[in-house]
Design a protein around this motif. Structure first.
Motif, PDB file in Angstrom:
ATOM      1  N   SER A 155      41.731  69.930 -27.286  1.00  0.00           N
ATOM      2  CA  SER A 155      42.710  68.529 -27.485  1.00  0.00           C
ATOM      3  C   SER A 155      42.592  68.002 -26.446  1.00  0.00           C
ATOM      4  CB  SER A 155      44.025  69.394 -27.982  1.00  0.00           C
ATOM      5  OG  SER A 155      44.479  70.401 -26.754  1.00  0.00           O
ATOM      6  N   ARG A 156      42.045  68.287 -25.196  1.00  0.00           N
ATOM      7  CA  ARG A 156      41.990  67.390 -24.003  1.00  0.00           C
ATOM      8  C   ARG A 156      40.524  66.956 -23.998  1.00  0.00           C
ATOM      9  NH1 ARG A 156      45.581  68.807 -19.595  1.00  0.00           N
ATOM     10  NH2 ARG A 156      43.423  68.811 -18.189  1.00  0.00           N
ATOM     11  N   ILE A 157      40.430  65.700 -23.693  1.00  0.00           N
ATOM     12  CA  ILE A 157      39.126  64.976 -23.596  1.00  0.00           C
ATOM     13  C   ILE A 157      38.462  65.535 -22.158  1.00  0.00           C
ATOM     14  CG2 ILE A 157      39.679  63.134 -21.841  1.00  0.00           C
ATOM     15  CD1 ILE A 157      37.643  62.798 -25.205  1.00  0.00           C
ATOM     16  N   LEU A 182      33.045  57.387 -21.081  1.00  0.00           N
ATOM     17  CA  LEU A 182      33.239  58.781 -22.026  1.00  0.00           C
ATOM     18  C   LEU A 182      32.779  59.968 -21.296  1.00  0.00           C
ATOM     19  CD1 LEU A 182      34.354  60.348 -24.347  1.00  0.00           C
ATOM     20  CD2 LEU A 182      32.542  59.633 -25.621  1.00  0.00           C
ATOM     21  N   THR A 183      31.463  59.704 -20.713  1.00  0.00           N
ATOM     22  CA  THR A 183      30.561  60.920 -20.305  1.00  0.00           C
ATOM     23  C   THR A 183      31.231  61.535 -18.944  1.00  0.00           C
ATOM     24  OG1 THR A 183      29.003  59.576 -18.941  1.00  0.00           O
ATOM     25  CG2 THR A 183      28.500  60.022 -21.439  1.00  0.00           C
ATOM     26  N   ARG A 184      31.762  60.336 -18.418  1.00  0.00           N
ATOM     27  CA  ARG A 184      32.698  60.549 -16.960  1.00  0.00           C
ATOM     28  C   ARG A 184      33.837  61.624 -17.281  1.00  0.00           C
ATOM     29  NH1 ARG A 184      31.138  55.141 -15.908  1.00  0.00           N
ATOM     30  NH2 ARG A 184      29.265  55.003 -14.748  1.00  0.00           N
ATOM     31  N   VAL A 206      30.511  72.043 -30.224  1.00  0.00           N
ATOM     32  CA  VAL A 206      30.635  70.634 -29.750  1.00  0.00           C
ATOM     33  C   VAL A 206      31.795  69.957 -30.192  1.00  0.00           C
ATOM     34  CG1 VAL A 206      29.521  68.408 -29.618  1.00  0.00           C
ATOM     35  CG2 VAL A 206      28.343  70.712 -29.068  1.00  0.00           C
ATOM     36  N   ASP A 207      32.536  69.285 -29.504  1.00  0.00           N
ATOM     37  CA  ASP A 207      33.947  68.513 -29.950  1.00  0.00           C
ATOM     38  C   ASP A 207      33.639  67.337 -30.220  1.00  0.00           C
ATOM     39  OD1 ASP A 207      35.312  71.057 -28.959  1.00  0.00           O
ATOM     40  OD2 ASP A 207      34.535  70.349 -26.918  1.00  0.00           O
ATOM     41  N   LEU A 208      32.846  66.501 -29.805  1.00  0.00           N
ATOM     42  CA  LEU A 208      32.426  65.116 -30.277  1.00  0.00           C
ATOM     43  C   LEU A 208      30.938  64.823 -30.197  1.00  0.00           C
ATOM     44  CD1 LEU A 208      34.488  63.769 -27.068  1.00  0.00           C
ATOM     45  CD2 LEU A 208      35.688  63.834 -29.499  1.00  0.00           C
ATOM     46  N   CYS A 209      30.705  64.105 -31.111  1.00  0.00           N
ATOM     47  CA  CYS A 209      29.333  63.185 -30.903  1.00  0.00           C
ATOM     48  C   CYS A 209      29.438  61.843 -31.707  1.00  0.00           C
ATOM     49  CB  CYS A 209      28.320  64.073 -31.816  1.00  0.00           C
ATOM     50  SG  CYS A 209      28.373  64.376 -33.576  1.00  0.00           S
ATOM     51  N   HIS A 255      39.570  62.287 -31.940  1.00  0.00           N
ATOM     52  CA  HIS A 255      39.077  61.050 -32.516  1.00  0.00           C
ATOM     53  C   HIS A 255      39.313  59.740 -32.304  1.00  0.00           C
ATOM     54  CE1 HIS A 255      35.758  60.545 -35.646  1.00  0.00           C
ATOM     55  NE2 HIS A 255      36.364  59.270 -35.682  1.00  0.00           N
ATOM     56  N   ASP A 256      40.611  59.566 -32.084  1.00  0.00           N
ATOM     57  CA  ASP A 256      41.074  58.324 -31.493  1.00  0.00           C
ATOM     58  C   ASP A 256      40.631  57.923 -30.242  1.00  0.00           C
ATOM     59  OD1 ASP A 256      42.572  57.870 -33.814  1.00  0.00           O
ATOM     60  OD2 ASP A 256      44.320  58.216 -33.346  1.00  0.00           O
ATOM     61  N   GLU A 257      40.582  59.022 -29.318  1.00  0.00           N
ATOM     62  CA  GLU A 257      40.215  58.839 -27.783  1.00  0.00           C
ATOM     63  C   GLU A 257      38.778  58.457 -27.915  1.00  0.00           C
ATOM     64  OE1 GLU A 257      42.008  61.150 -24.642  1.00  0.00           O
ATOM     65  OE2 GLU A 257      42.629  62.373 -26.128  1.00  0.00           O
ATOM     66  N   LEU A 258      37.902  59.280 -28.543  1.00  0.00           N
ATOM     67  CA  LEU A 258      36.399  58.936 -28.946  1.00  0.00           C
ATOM     68  C   LEU A 258      36.247  57.410 -29.236  1.00  0.00           C
ATOM     69  CD1 LEU A 258      33.264  59.939 -29.179  1.00  0.00           C
ATOM     70  CD2 LEU A 258      34.279  60.532 -31.654  1.00  0.00           C
ATOM     71  N   LEU A 259      37.020  57.060 -30.237  1.00  0.00           N
ATOM     72  CA  LEU A 259      36.509  55.596 -30.564  1.00  0.00           C
ATOM     73  C   LEU A 259      37.042  54.619 -29.630  1.00  0.00           C
ATOM     74  CD1 LEU A 259      37.804  55.774 -34.368  1.00  0.00           C
ATOM     75  CD2 LEU A 259      35.595  55.933 -33.356  1.00  0.00           C
TER      76      LEU A 259
END
Length: 266
Positions: A155-157, A182-184, A206-209, A255-259
Motif C-alpha cells: 500500500s506504499r509506493i 515514479l522509478t525513483r 509485482v505491484d504496478l505496471c 493505482h491513483d498514485e501510478l496514474l
C-alpha cells in the motif's frame, strides 16, 4: 449472469493448439520473418497460430466475431474473440522465451465491449494464466491443476515493485519525466516487457505496471486476468478496461498514485 466456463474451456483448447504451432517453430533456423507496414516483425508462426485459432472458432463459435492482430476483424455481433497469436514477437524471433498467445472473449455491454474470458499462454516458460468474469483468475498447467491468483496488498509506493517494457514510448509521449520520477520513488523496477508484468501483478509478484502504446489485442486477455485477481486495469486516462491505447495495471491500492506520476507533466 452467464458463467462463461464453456467459453473458457474453448479458449484453453485454442491455446493448446496455438502452443503446439508456436513451439514447433520456436528457435527454428529457417523461421521466416517479415516486416509489417508499422515496421514491427511478424513470423510465419504468428500467422499460422492465428489462422489455426480462427479455424477452430469458425467451427465452434460460428456466430462470434474475431479480431486478430494479423488478419483484422471478421464478423459482427455482441461477442468478439480478440487474439494476439504471439505477444512478444521480437523475443520469439530472437529465441527469448518471454512471449505468449493472448486469447480473450469480449461481450458488448455498457461502455462498449468488455473482456469476459482471457487466457494467456506462455509455453516456452511453461506457464499459463486465465480468468472468466465472476470466477476469479488462475494459473497452472490446466483447468483442473491450478492456483488462484491474488494481487498484492502493498500500500506504499516506496514498497512497490514497478514493471515496464521500455523507455522510448514514454519519451515520445512526453511522459518520461513522470515515469522517471515514479522509478525513483518505488522500491524496485524491472523491464520484463509485454504480457508478463500484467501476469505478475495478478500473481502479487509485482505491484504496478504500465505501457504507453498498445493495441486491443495486447490488452484484452491481460485486463480480465488482472481484474479477476482483484487488481485494477485502466488506460493512462483512468478509463477502466483495455480501450485507451495504453495501459496501467496495479493491485488497486496504488493505482491513483501510478496514474498521477505517469500523467503529472503530460
Amino acid at each position: 449472469m452467464p458463467d462463461y466456463l464453456d467459453d473458457l474451456r474453448l479458449a484453453h483448447v485454442l491455446a493448446d493448439a496455438a502452443d503446439a504451432t508456436t513451439m514447433d517453430r520456436f528457435k527454428a533456423l529457417d523461421l521466416k520473418v517479415e516486416t509489417k507496414p508499422d515496421l514491427t516483425p511478424v513470423s510465419e508462426a504468428d500467422k499460422a497460430a492465428e489462422e489455426l485459432i480462427r479455424g477452430h472458432l469458425a467451427r465452434a463459435r460460428p456466430r462470434d466475431a474475431v479480431l486478430g492482430e494479423e488478419y483484422g476483424v471478421e464478423g459482427t455481433g455482441p461477442r468478439r474473440w480478440v487474439v494476439d497469436p504471439i505477444d512478444g514477437t521480437k523475443n520469439y524471433v530472437r529465441g527469448v522465451p518471454v512471449w505468449a498467445t493472448l486469447i480473450a472473449l469480449m461481450e458488448a455491454g455498457e461502455g462498449g465491449y468488455q473482456p469476459v474470458v482471457g487466457v494467456v499462454s506462455a509455453p516456452a516458460l511453461g506457464r499459463r494464466w486465465w480468468a472468466a468474469k465472476g470466477h476469479g483468475a488462475f494459473s497452472g498447467r490446466s483447468l483442473t491443476s491450478a492456483s488462484r491468483l491474488q494481487v498484492s496488498r502493498v500500500s506504499r509506493i516506496s514498497d512497490a515493485s514497478f514493471a515496464y517494457s521500455s523507455l522510448t514510448g514514454w519519451e515520445e509521449q512526453g511522459r518520461l519525466d513522470g515515469f522517471l520520477d515514479l522509478t525513483r520513488e518505488v522500491w524496485r523496477t524491472r523491464a520484463y516487457g509485454d504480457f508478463w508484468p500484467y501476469m505478475m501483478v495478478a500473481e502479487g509478484a509485482v505491484d504496478l505496471c504500465a505501457e504507453p502504446e498498445l493495441s486491443l489485442w495486447d490488452m484484452a486477455a491481460n485486463a480480465i486476468v488482472v481484474t479477476e485477481a482483484g487488481g485494477t486495469f485502466t488506460g493512462l486516462d483512468g478509463r477502466p478496461g483495455p480501450h485507451s491505447g495504453n495501459a496501467a495495471a496495479s493491485n488497486g491500492l496504488l493505482h491513483d498514485e501510478l496514474l498521477g506520476y505517469l500523467n503529472q507533466r503530460y
